[in-house]
Design an enzyme around this catalytic site. Structure first.
Site, PDB file in Angstrom:
ATOM      1  N   SER A  92      -3.045  -0.043  14.928  1.00  0.00           N
ATOM      2  CA  SER A  92      -3.819   1.158  15.242  1.00  0.00           C
ATOM      3  C   SER A  92      -4.147   1.164  16.721  1.00  0.00           C
ATOM      4  O   SER A  92      -4.305   0.098  17.352  1.00  0.00           O
ATOM      5  CB  SER A  92      -5.120   1.177  14.427  1.00  0.00           C
ATOM      6  OG  SER A  92      -6.011   2.168  14.911  1.00  0.00           O
ATOM      7  N   GLY A 150       0.813  -1.212   0.000  1.00  0.00           N
ATOM      8  CA  GLY A 150       0.000   0.000   0.000  1.00  0.00           C
ATOM      9  C   GLY A 150       0.842   1.255   0.000  1.00  0.00           C
ATOM     10  O   GLY A 150       0.465   2.277   0.588  1.00  0.00           O
ATOM     11  N   ASN A 164       1.402   3.452  -2.215  1.00  0.00           N
ATOM     12  CA  ASN A 164       1.078   4.481  -3.206  1.00  0.00           C
ATOM     13  C   ASN A 164       0.332   5.668  -2.613  1.00  0.00           C
ATOM     14  O   ASN A 164       0.059   6.635  -3.312  1.00  0.00           O
ATOM     15  CB  ASN A 164       0.241   3.877  -4.349  1.00  0.00           C
ATOM     16  CG  ASN A 164      -1.079   3.315  -3.851  1.00  0.00           C
ATOM     17  OD1 ASN A 164      -1.097   2.426  -3.018  1.00  0.00           O
ATOM     18  ND2 ASN A 164      -2.189   3.841  -4.350  1.00  0.00           N
ATOM     19  N   TYR A 170     -12.896  -3.451  12.036  1.00  0.00           N
ATOM     20  CA  TYR A 170     -11.599  -2.783  11.964  1.00  0.00           C
ATOM     21  C   TYR A 170     -10.808  -3.025  13.241  1.00  0.00           C
ATOM     22  O   TYR A 170      -9.616  -3.356  13.196  1.00  0.00           O
ATOM     23  CB  TYR A 170     -11.799  -1.288  11.743  1.00  0.00           C
ATOM     24  CG  TYR A 170     -10.493  -0.528  11.589  1.00  0.00           C
ATOM     25  CD1 TYR A 170      -9.708  -0.690  10.455  1.00  0.00           C
ATOM     26  CD2 TYR A 170     -10.047   0.340  12.583  1.00  0.00           C
ATOM     27  CE1 TYR A 170      -8.509  -0.004  10.305  1.00  0.00           C
ATOM     28  CE2 TYR A 170      -8.853   1.031  12.446  1.00  0.00           C
ATOM     29  CZ  TYR A 170      -8.091   0.855  11.305  1.00  0.00           C
ATOM     30  OH  TYR A 170      -6.900   1.537  11.174  1.00  0.00           O
ATOM     31  N   GLY A 200      -0.923   7.860   1.430  1.00  0.00           N
ATOM     32  CA  GLY A 200      -0.937   7.955   2.874  1.00  0.00           C
ATOM     33  C   GLY A 200       0.408   7.747   3.530  1.00  0.00           C
ATOM     34  O   GLY A 200       1.454   8.123   2.996  1.00  0.00           O
ATOM     35  N   ILE A 201       0.402   7.110   4.708  1.00  0.00           N
ATOM     36  CA  ILE A 201       1.646   6.946   5.440  1.00  0.00           C
ATOM     37  C   ILE A 201       2.590   5.981   4.734  1.00  0.00           C
ATOM     38  O   ILE A 201       3.807   6.078   4.880  1.00  0.00           O
ATOM     39  CB  ILE A 201       1.397   6.511   6.890  1.00  0.00           C
ATOM     40  CG1 ILE A 201       0.734   5.142   6.971  1.00  0.00           C
ATOM     41  CG2 ILE A 201       0.572   7.539   7.638  1.00  0.00           C
ATOM     42  CD1 ILE A 201       0.650   4.601   8.389  1.00  0.00           C
ATOM     43  N   GLY A 202       2.040   5.049   3.950  1.00  0.00           N
ATOM     44  CA  GLY A 202       2.893   4.146   3.190  1.00  0.00           C
ATOM     45  C   GLY A 202       3.724   4.894   2.171  1.00  0.00           C
ATOM     46  O   GLY A 202       4.929   4.647   2.013  1.00  0.00           O
TER      47      GLY A 202
END
Length: 309
Positions: free
Chosen positions: A147, A30, A32, A174, A34-36
């Site tokens: 999280s 992931g 591409n 989640y 946000g935090i990634g």
């Protein structure tokens, strides 16, 4: 570490403390957005060859073009164990750090191609299978992004797919998946230690970071939360990536969990933080591992690790 204790093992840590990575390969799922993406950007700036393992290759290529340094984009769909196996089967060479970053948050009730509830299937089982398949190539560290929502989570072994429970807006799903992330990280470290590997398993959470994760939800409540509350109080994605970078490169013990230092772990410099009692329970962790092996068909690799060759 459990409870609410925060440990300032490395106060005021910044990316200036990161070592040069000198061509080491780092895989970021992931990566591409946000935090990634922000973590990938820093890894590349430190000299790593960064592999963005993403579901949408076109978005991955657009992201890679803006990172600079040495990057590569490979297709990975964590909602399809066939694609996870294909990604791992096509891998050659060492991986310094595997960052299990990709995830979904509070989507409508849905299922992966293999029939797992979407959040448990992608956030936990997809990364569980990927890690075990790639582990013989990993030389330094596996970082799993969790999280603070794990504190409200429970693992319902009788209904992991939410067949009998009310799904609601998906928050419970989640929370379960994020608790699973931490239990996975815990049991992985136990197994690495027992097998004599020097590879470390660590985990991190970004605090409250302004990314597109919550805004991708189809829940009206979560959309409002993302567009109003998060924008008012969240740190940006670059700051949210700091615990991941810390967990990937700092001199910390295996089994560590990193998060922001400030009150309620919402923002601030990365430090070692506590986890819930459930997330520190070795019996639950071992049971979840056994169930995950059964569901994915992917066991802990009974081969010599790259770091001990």
């Amino acid at each position: 570490m459990n409870g609410n204790r925060t440990h300032d093992a490395v106060p005021d840590w910044t990316i200036d403390r990161m070592p040069e990575l000198d061509g080491a390969t780092i895989v970021v799922t992931g990566g591409n957005s946000g935090i990634g993406l922000e973590a990938a950007r820093v890894f590349a700036a430190k000299g790593a060859h960064v592999v963005l393992a993403v579901r949408d290759v076109h978005k991955g290529e657009d992201a890679a073009a803006g990172i600079g340094g040495s990057t590569e984009v490979r297709h990975l769909d964590l909602a399809d164990l066939g694609w996870v196996r294909a990604f791992a089967a096509g891998w050659t060479g060492d991986i310094r750090v595997l960052v299990n970053n990709a995830g979904v948050m509070v989507p409508p009730l849905g299922y992966t191609k293999d029939g797992f509830e979407l959040q448990f299937g992608i956030n936990h089982l997809g990364h569980f299978a990927l890690t075990n398949l790639l582990l013989p190539h990993v030389t330094s560290r596996v970082v799993t992004v969790a999280s603070s929502a794990h504190r409200s989570g429970t693992i319902d072994f009788d209904d992991l797919n939410w067949a009998t429970r009310k799904y609601g807006g998906g928050a419970g799903g989640y929370e379960q998946s994020k608790l699973a992330n931490l239990l996975f990280s815990l049991e992985l470290q136990r197994r690495l230690t027992a097998s004599g590997s020097s590879v470390l398993s660590t985990a991190a959470h970004p605090g409250m970071a302004s990314t597109n994760l919550m805004s991708s939800s189809e829940s009206a409540i979560m959309t409002v939360f993302a567009t109003v509350v998060v924008r008012l109080f969240a740190q940006d994605a670059a700051a949210g990536a700091l615990p991941t970078l810390f967990a990937a490169t700092a001199e910390i013990p295996g089994g560590s969990y990193a998060g922001p230092a400030n009150k309620r772990e919402m923002a601030g410099a990365p430090v070692l933080v506590g986890r819930s009692d459930a997330a520190a329970d070795p019996l639950i962790a071992a049971r979840l591992w056994a169930v995950s092996e059964e569901l994915t068909g992917v066991p802990y690799p009974a081969v010599q690790m790259a770091s001990t060759r």
